[in-house]
Write a protein that holds these residues in place. Structure first.
Motif, PDB file in Angstrom:
ATOM      1  N   SER A 199     -27.098  22.850  28.210  1.00 42.20           N
ATOM      2  CA  SER A 199     -25.729  22.345  28.087  1.00 42.20           C
ATOM      3  C   SER A 199     -25.242  22.262  26.647  1.00 42.20           C
ATOM      4  O   SER A 199     -24.056  22.018  26.414  1.00 42.20           O
ATOM      5  N   THR A 200     -26.131  22.442  25.675  1.00 42.83           N
ATOM      6  CA  THR A 200     -25.725  22.403  24.269  1.00 42.83           C
ATOM      7  C   THR A 200     -26.163  23.700  23.576  1.00 42.83           C
ATOM      8  O   THR A 200     -27.019  23.683  22.687  1.00 42.83           O
ATOM      9  N   ALA A 250     -33.883  16.240  32.038  1.00 46.14           N
ATOM     10  CA  ALA A 250     -33.010  15.959  30.900  1.00 46.14           C
ATOM     11  C   ALA A 250     -33.320  16.877  29.728  1.00 46.14           C
ATOM     12  O   ALA A 250     -32.407  17.411  29.076  1.00 46.14           O
ATOM     13  N   CYS A 288     -32.942  13.421  24.358  1.00 49.20           N
ATOM     14  CA  CYS A 288     -32.678  14.581  25.213  1.00 49.20           C
ATOM     15  C   CYS A 288     -33.034  15.878  24.491  1.00 49.20           C
ATOM     16  O   CYS A 288     -33.594  16.800  25.093  1.00 49.20           O
ATOM     17  N   ASP A 289     -32.715  15.958  23.217  1.00 45.62           N
ATOM     18  CA  ASP A 289     -33.043  17.148  22.427  1.00 45.62           C
ATOM     19  C   ASP A 289     -34.545  17.261  22.217  1.00 45.62           C
ATOM     20  O   ASP A 289     -35.141  18.328  22.360  1.00 45.62           O
ATOM     21  N   TRP A 343     -30.461  19.565  28.734  1.00 41.13           N
ATOM     22  CA  TRP A 343     -29.839  19.362  27.411  1.00 41.13           C
ATOM     23  C   TRP A 343     -29.785  20.681  26.648  1.00 41.13           C
ATOM     24  O   TRP A 343     -28.762  21.023  26.052  1.00 41.13           O
ATOM     25  N   GLN A 344     -30.884  21.417  26.662  1.00 44.57           N
ATOM     26  CA  GLN A 344     -30.915  22.676  25.931  1.00 44.57           C
ATOM     27  C   GLN A 344     -29.912  23.675  26.513  1.00 44.57           C
ATOM     28  O   GLN A 344     -29.293  24.453  25.785  1.00 44.57           O
ATOM     29  N   VAL A 391     -28.936  10.059  29.003  1.00 42.34           N
ATOM     30  CA  VAL A 391     -27.840  10.788  28.368  1.00 42.34           C
ATOM     31  C   VAL A 391     -27.291   9.993  27.184  1.00 42.34           C
ATOM     32  O   VAL A 391     -26.795  10.572  26.208  1.00 42.34           O
ATOM     33  N   PHE A 413     -23.645  18.235  31.682  1.00 46.43           N
ATOM     34  CA  PHE A 413     -24.964  17.605  31.600  1.00 46.43           C
ATOM     35  C   PHE A 413     -25.127  16.393  32.506  1.00 46.43           C
ATOM     36  O   PHE A 413     -26.001  16.361  33.390  1.00 46.43           O
ATOM     37  N   PRO A 462     -29.030  10.881  23.005  1.00 41.23           N
ATOM     38  CA  PRO A 462     -28.955  12.330  22.773  1.00 41.23           C
ATOM     39  C   PRO A 462     -30.120  12.895  21.965  1.00 41.23           C
ATOM     40  O   PRO A 462     -30.538  14.031  22.211  1.00 41.23           O
TER      41      PRO A 462
END
Length: 224
Positions: free
Chosen positions: A179-180, A172, A112-113, A176-177, A106, A202, A109
């Motif tokens: 949660s964002t 992750a 994670c993306d 990530w996708q 985490v 996340f 970032p």
């Protein structure tokens, strides 16, 4: 053919080419952190780097190659962050390892993306050589993390630890996708109570899932 801007000279010496490539990668990194990988175009990267798009393509095959390079770099950073967090300890538990894996990824970032984009898009728009270079770097980092994690705690062997790291990376990338979300979806989730379940916190969700996976692997190790 597009000409380079007057203030930018074409890099001819090897060291100058490396510097130019580094500036392109740095531009892609900063843009992705600002607005997300999927929103960044090659034109954006060229503009941020201060050169024309056609000039960028002298140094890389595609936009996707740039981000595949960054994915490999981020894997290496994650491996280093895990080693630093575990600090050479040999008295840990699988639960601690799972929580530390979640926390350290985490803290990356951009990785994670990129984790979801790499297999879905990035690897499909580059040469086999570029994929090989990426895979070897990522697998090397994964092996380092398996060594670090298995040394940290005595329950999970290297293979089980490698499975745990791999699963945390997959979770992750997906979480990530979720949660964002883009702004329009975020507004919809906020305005529509029936979609409250779509909002993902996340780190807590990833940590919970990582700990569950670690507990399962530890139980299996005990049975073995």
């Amino acid at each position: 053919m597009d000409k380079l801007p007057p203030h930018v000279r074409r890099a001819r010496r090897p060291e100058h080419k490396e510097l130019r490539l580094a500036s392109i990668v740095d531009a892609a990194r900063s843009l992705a952190l600002e607005k997300g990988v999927r929103e960044v175009t090659l034109t954006d990267i060229a503009a941020r780097a201060g050169i024309n798009k056609s000039a960028v393509l002298r140094y890389v095959e595609t936009r996707e190659e740039i981000y595949l390079r960054l994915t490999a770099e981020c894997w290496t950073r994650w491996a280093a962050a895990l080693a630093e967090a575990l600090d050479g300890r040999v008295d840990g538990t699988p639960d601690e390892l799972a929580a530390t894996l979640a926390r350290t990824v985490v803290g990356q970032p951009l990785l994670c993306d990129l984790l979801a984009h790499a297999p879905l898009h990035l690897e499909r728009h580059v040469s086999a050589d570029a994929v090989l270079t990426y895979k070897l770097a990522a697998l090397g980092a994964l092996d380092d993390m398996a060594d670090t994690g298995s040394a940290f705690q005595p329950v999970l062997d290297r293979a089980a630890t490698r499975d745990l790291v791999s699963t945390v990376s997959l979770l992750a990338g997906a979480l990530w996708q979720i949660s964002t979300p883009p702004a329009a979806l975020a507004r919809l989730y906020a305005e529509e109570p029936r979609l409250a379940h779509a909002v993902v916190d996340f780190l807590p969700r990833l940590t919970h899932n990582a700990r569950t996976m670690a507990a399962g692997l530890a139980a299996r190790a005990g049975l073995g």
